[in-house]
Scaffold this active site. Structure first.
Site, PDB file in Angstrom:
ATOM      1  N   HIS A 257       1.000  -1.295   0.057  1.00 53.67           N
ATOM      2  CA  HIS A 257      -0.004   0.071   0.064  1.00 53.67           C
ATOM      3  C   HIS A 257       0.879   1.320  -0.106  1.00 53.67           C
ATOM      4  CE1 HIS A 257       1.005  -0.880   4.172  1.00 53.67           C
ATOM      5  NE2 HIS A 257       0.693   0.545   4.227  1.00 53.67           N
TER       6      HIS A 257
ATOM      7  N   HIS B 234       5.475   6.436  -1.976  1.00 56.57           N
ATOM      8  CA  HIS B 234       6.161   5.277  -2.219  1.00 56.57           C
ATOM      9  C   HIS B 234       5.438   4.109  -1.865  1.00 56.57           C
ATOM     10  CE1 HIS B 234       7.628   5.830   1.877  1.00 56.57           C
ATOM     11  NE2 HIS B 234       7.684   4.235   1.717  1.00 56.57           N
TER      12      HIS B 234
END
Length: 181
Positions: free
Chosen positions: A43, A126
């Site tokens: 995630h 990220h």
């Protein structure tokens, strides 16, 4: 007092998670020792709240009724080590045209009255692929083969507040609340 580990996240599409798995497979050929993130759990963390009381978690849920955000498109592309010197993480880069930074700033503004502090580092979107336990130069060589890897694009119209329980087999996430654009 019951404590929970909580964070706000953007869930990834199955296609992007499949690409995370493929890149991890390519990087496993290095001699470095890494703890790989289960691609099914991959995630984008927007804001980590840490260990907070169950009462504070309920207050966070209440205050999030004031939260609104605009949906956006993101691109996951490229793989790098972070930080550059003495790397500890392998991650996939996320391009979001500043959406994440603006969203985190709004989260910080809403959560400050609850005593939840802002992160001092600039938000860098990220997807963590693995945590480096023992670095080996062969990891950089393996990374060169996937550095420009295109994971895919997706729409973001939901942010999820999650609880995380750390177990010997890895983290277990539970959705607490979904906020839609």
């Amino acid at each position: 007092m019951y404590m929970v580990r909580a964070f706000f996240a953007v869930e990834l599409t199955d296609d992007i998670r499949n690409q995370c798995d493929a890149v991890q497979d390519m990087l496993r050929h290095s001699d470095a020792k890494l703890n790989w993130v289960n691609p099914a759990l991959a995630h984008i963390t927007l804001k980590f709240l840490g260990d907070i009381s169950d009462d504070l978690l309920r207050s966070v849920q209440e205050i999030m009724s004031e939260f609104s955000f605009k949906p956006t498109e993101i691109t996951v592309s490229g793989v790098q080590l972070h930080p550059k010197k003495r790397p500890r993480i392998v991650w996939a880069d996320v391009s979001d045209n500043g959406w994440g930074e603006a969203t985190v700033a709004e989260l910080d503004r809403l959560l400050a009255p609850l005593g939840i502090t802002s992160e001092t580092r600039i938000f860098t979107p990220h997807v963590t692929l693995g945590r480096i336990k023992r670095y080996d130069p062969s990891l950089r060589a393996a990374l060169e083969k996937v550095a420009g890897h295109a994971f895919g694009q997706m729409s973001v119209d939901t942010i999820t507040l999650k609880k995380s329980s750390l177990t010997p087999l890895g983290p277990v996430y539970e959705d607490v609340m979904e906020i839609t654009a």
